[in-house]
Enzyme design. Sequence first.
Site, PDB file in Angstrom:
ATOM      1  N   GLU A  31      -5.691  -2.829  -5.875  1.00  0.00           N
ATOM      2  CA  GLU A  31      -4.931  -3.968  -5.953  1.00  0.00           C
ATOM      3  C   GLU A  31      -5.157  -4.880  -4.809  1.00  0.00           C
ATOM      4  OE1 GLU A  31      -0.652  -3.284  -6.658  1.00  0.00           O
ATOM      5  OE2 GLU A  31      -0.413  -5.728  -6.695  1.00  0.00           O
ATOM      6  N   ARG A 258      -4.298  12.578  -3.937  1.00  0.00           N
ATOM      7  CA  ARG A 258      -4.413  11.687  -2.877  1.00  0.00           C
ATOM      8  C   ARG A 258      -4.450  12.338  -1.527  1.00  0.00           C
ATOM      9  NH1 ARG A 258      -1.395   6.907  -4.269  1.00  0.00           N
ATOM     10  NH2 ARG A 258      -1.069   6.139  -1.891  1.00  0.00           N
ATOM     11  N   LYS A 268       0.159   0.929   1.519  1.00  0.00           N
ATOM     12  CA  LYS A 268      -0.104  -0.333   2.195  1.00  0.00           C
ATOM     13  C   LYS A 268       1.383  -1.258   2.125  1.00  0.00           C
ATOM     14  CE  LYS A 268      -2.767  -0.886  -1.531  1.00  0.00           C
ATOM     15  NZ  LYS A 268      -3.443  -1.798  -2.613  1.00  0.00           N
TER      16      LYS A 268
HETATM   17  P1  ATP Z   1      -0.779   2.575  -1.533  1.00  0.00           P
HETATM   18  O1  ATP Z   1       0.270   3.360  -2.535  1.00  0.00           O
HETATM   19  O2  ATP Z   1      -1.298   3.078  -0.335  1.00  0.00           O
HETATM   20  O3  ATP Z   1      -0.679   1.219  -1.543  1.00  0.00           O
HETATM   21  P2  ATP Z   1      -2.378   2.187  -3.877  1.00  0.00           P
HETATM   22  O4  ATP Z   1      -2.448   3.283  -4.809  1.00  0.00           O
HETATM   23  O5  ATP Z   1      -1.014   1.361  -4.537  1.00  0.00           O
HETATM   24  O6  ATP Z   1      -2.188   2.733  -2.566  1.00  0.00           O
HETATM   25  P3  ATP Z   1      -4.255   0.690  -5.018  1.00  0.00           P
HETATM   26  O7  ATP Z   1      -5.275  -0.405  -4.188  1.00  0.00           O
HETATM   27  O8  ATP Z   1      -3.671   0.565  -6.314  1.00  0.00           O
HETATM   28  O9  ATP Z   1      -3.772   1.577  -3.891  1.00  0.00           O
HETATM   29  O10 ATP Z   1      -5.632   1.984  -4.961  1.00  0.00           O
HETATM   30  C1  ATP Z   1      -6.890   1.757  -5.449  1.00  0.00           C
HETATM   31  C2  ATP Z   1      -7.599   3.144  -5.610  1.00  0.00           C
HETATM   32  O11 ATP Z   1      -7.363   3.830  -4.435  1.00  0.00           O
HETATM   33  C3  ATP Z   1      -6.855   4.011  -6.662  1.00  0.00           C
HETATM   34  O12 ATP Z   1      -7.477   4.444  -7.614  1.00  0.00           O
HETATM   35  C4  ATP Z   1      -5.942   4.895  -5.896  1.00  0.00           C
HETATM   36  O13 ATP Z   1      -5.693   5.629  -6.648  1.00  0.00           O
HETATM   37  C5  ATP Z   1      -6.872   5.159  -4.966  1.00  0.00           C
HETATM   38  N1  ATP Z   1      -5.980   5.530  -3.519  1.00  0.00           N
HETATM   39  C6  ATP Z   1      -5.162   4.992  -3.085  1.00  0.00           C
HETATM   40  N2  ATP Z   1      -4.454   5.684  -2.020  1.00  0.00           N
HETATM   41  C7  ATP Z   1      -5.063   6.656  -2.068  1.00  0.00           C
HETATM   42  C8  ATP Z   1      -5.127   7.996  -1.272  1.00  0.00           C
HETATM   43  N3  ATP Z   1      -4.140   8.238  -0.120  1.00  0.00           N
HETATM   44  N4  ATP Z   1      -5.951   9.025  -1.414  1.00  0.00           N
HETATM   45  C9  ATP Z   1      -6.689   8.886  -2.390  1.00  0.00           C
HETATM   46  N5  ATP Z   1      -6.723   7.734  -3.161  1.00  0.00           N
HETATM   47  C10 ATP Z   1      -6.290   6.709  -3.110  1.00  0.00           C
HETATM   48 MG    MG Z   2      -0.381   0.548  -5.854  1.00  0.00          MG
END
Ligand code: ATP
Ligand code: MG
Length: 754
Positions: A31, A258, A268
């Site tokens: 996102e 994760r 984020k």
């Molecule tokens: P955050 O919670 O840090 O804001 P998010 O999951 O909302 O991260 P997205 O931009 O939606 O972030 O994620 C893009 C991709 O990266 C998704 O497939 C998510 O599962 C993966 N991702 C995000 N954080 C991690 C992490 N800590 N380890 C592995 N993969 C991750």
């Molecule tokens: Mg997210």
Amino acid sequence: MNESKDFLRVIVEKDLKANKYKEVVTRFPPEPNGFPHIGHAKSICINFGIAADYNGHCNLRMDDTNPTTEDTKYVEALKDAVEWLGFNWGENVYFTSDYFPKIYDYAIELIKMGKAYVDSLNEEEIREYRGTVTQAGRRSPYANRTVEENLDLLEKMKKGEFKEGEHVLRAKIDMGAANMKMRDPLLYRIRHAHHFRTQDEWCIYPMYDFAHCLSDYIEGVSHSICTLEFENNRDIYDWVLDTLQLEPPRPYQHEFARLGINYTVMSKRKLLELVNDKYVSGWDDPRLPTIAGYKRRGYTPESILNFCDQIGIAKANSMVDVSQLEFCIRDDLNTKVPRVMCVLNPLKVTIENYNGTEELEASYYPHDVPKEGMRKIPFSKEIYIDREDFNENPPNGYYRLTSEQPVRLKHAYIITCTEVIKDDSGNIVEIKAQYNKDSKSGSDTSGIKVKSAIQWVDTKNAKSIEVRLYDRLYSCENPDGLEDLNPNSLQIIKDALIEPAVITDKPDERFQFEREGYFYADPIDYSDEKPVFNKIVGLKDSWAKKTKTDEKTPKREKKPETKKVQIDGEVTPMSEAEQTLFDKYTTELKLNSMISDILVRDSQLSSFYEESLSHLDSPINLANIVANEVSRELKEKQLDELKFTASDIAQLIKMVDEETISNKIAKQVFEEMAKSGENPLKIVEAKGLVQISDPAVISPIIDEIIAKNPDNVEKFKAGNNKLLGFFVGQVLKATGGKANPKIVNELVEQKLNS
Ligand code: ATP
Ligand code: MG
């Protein structure tokens, strides 16, 4: 590719073998609401890595369904990160917003099938109607709307005739589903907001659960790989694609753990707070775990890729020690970058018997590195060394310059201190020294023994640089919030001095500053007038040492056990009630914080635990079994579906407490209880699992094993104490795990020593 395949690659290979897909297509679907971090790097490596391994393709897709938080600058940062890591997304970057018209059409189709309806309950009512984990929900009275009504309302929602929150579109699935996510999930909501791409074209936006699976399908994705927190969303993913009866093949979702790293935060949202409120200088602040931060600090893409490879892909969340990442960058730079001399904290040395000047020749690389390159280092009567490299009252083991002890100036001569000059307050301001003319590096015939070589620079030719030293952003492993920020995470040295070749030759952007660490010319602030270098990482893991010495001093500033435990990569704050319970569990009941955390965050578990406590006063053993075994069962079942009660668990643990059965057997009995619902006492009886504690029964078994293993007895008697474990293990094995380990231990020791 690794020899042993991770579970995702195993799935991909199975699907390819079964001809499920023509091509492996994965996607990385961030996102665009923040800069990507090292967790995203893991996801990038997995998605792009798998596509590459199987000659497939990985799409870069912006999951831009939330207009209020997204922005083009984040899109650029994401593209930058993927590119920098060395991956290629092909012709186009995809955007979920490009599919808004198609997704809308699918919504209409669901309505026509009677599988979706416009609901007009407000947010709070929706929540209330949804029920709880232990109670089925009720369907909204609006779910009875006719297809025509629903189509009409959705159209009006789209046209902007309603306010936010007035209506939502929901899937009609099952308000009694055990998986709460399946209780008529929301598909669309009204948002009168400007979208950075579709502008004001839409005022309804699809929810993640609706948009994601369809976007995957539209792009022909085969394997939709995401993190574990989406496990429960998988049912909706499947429901949407199956209900719409889409032309096969369709994508399937697979989850992995994760990445979490200690001493930092990874969400984020939290990173945005640090940036917005100026706790750091920006998204690329070298202290942040963002890709932009690592890039600016001087990490190489190779080091990050190596790290992602090392940590592997698993199905259980865990926390990785940041020193593992630091190891990877050190390992990468060790043989790659030039080694030069920089003095961070200058102290003047006047070499009284040296007159004139000369240029010393030195290689940028040590002998064992297959890289070549020389530079000239000017040397003269006045030089600077680091303040730390002279000590008037040296502690034991101090190998550098002292009033009595000579030292080698790296690539130059050996000097001896002749006088220490101090200012009025007693601070050392200068050292007077003598050099030995026969001690030149490479042709030393002086015969003087020194214990170390230190870095130095010549006063006239050295260049002044700014050096930024970074430490961990947070001072504790599982930071809770701003109060855990490390106040000393950035230290700026304005006037460090470096040998001139670094600035004039510019042999590289990254360097090893001898004895200090690895440094990188800051890509933004570096200028010829004021060169700026970032410390990438030290030469060894100094933090490990630091924390160990800290342990000797009383930890007064450290918070007591009320600290939350990081279990899931990210800690959500506890509610007040949960916190109170947590405090009670850790202090009164003396449970460890990890177990307490698991129990209090799940009301089903904590109530089950409390009930078991009312039958048996054995808080720790009960907590362990509830937090581990019972919680595992509850992941798949509801409380009222369990075949055992809290009282059964209390009976089971009572047998452990009374040493009727061992812990190991208790686990076996538990499995049986979960399956058959039989009473634990009956299981133990029927299967003859009662622990054997009678020495008269155990002794002959031990004798037999001793008789069978004369060699090991000899070795034990000769001093190999480890073999005690071998004998105990053999006895336990011979009794099917039923022998009381404590008694076996005692008896074996007795017999072997007799
Ligand atoms: P955050 O919670 O840090 O804001 P998010 O999951 O909302 O991260 P997205 O931009 O939606 O972030 O994620 C893009 C991709 O990266 C998704 O497939 C998510 O599962 C993966 N991702 C995000 N954080 C991690 C992490 N800590 N380890 C592995 N993969 C991750
Ligand atoms: Mg997210």
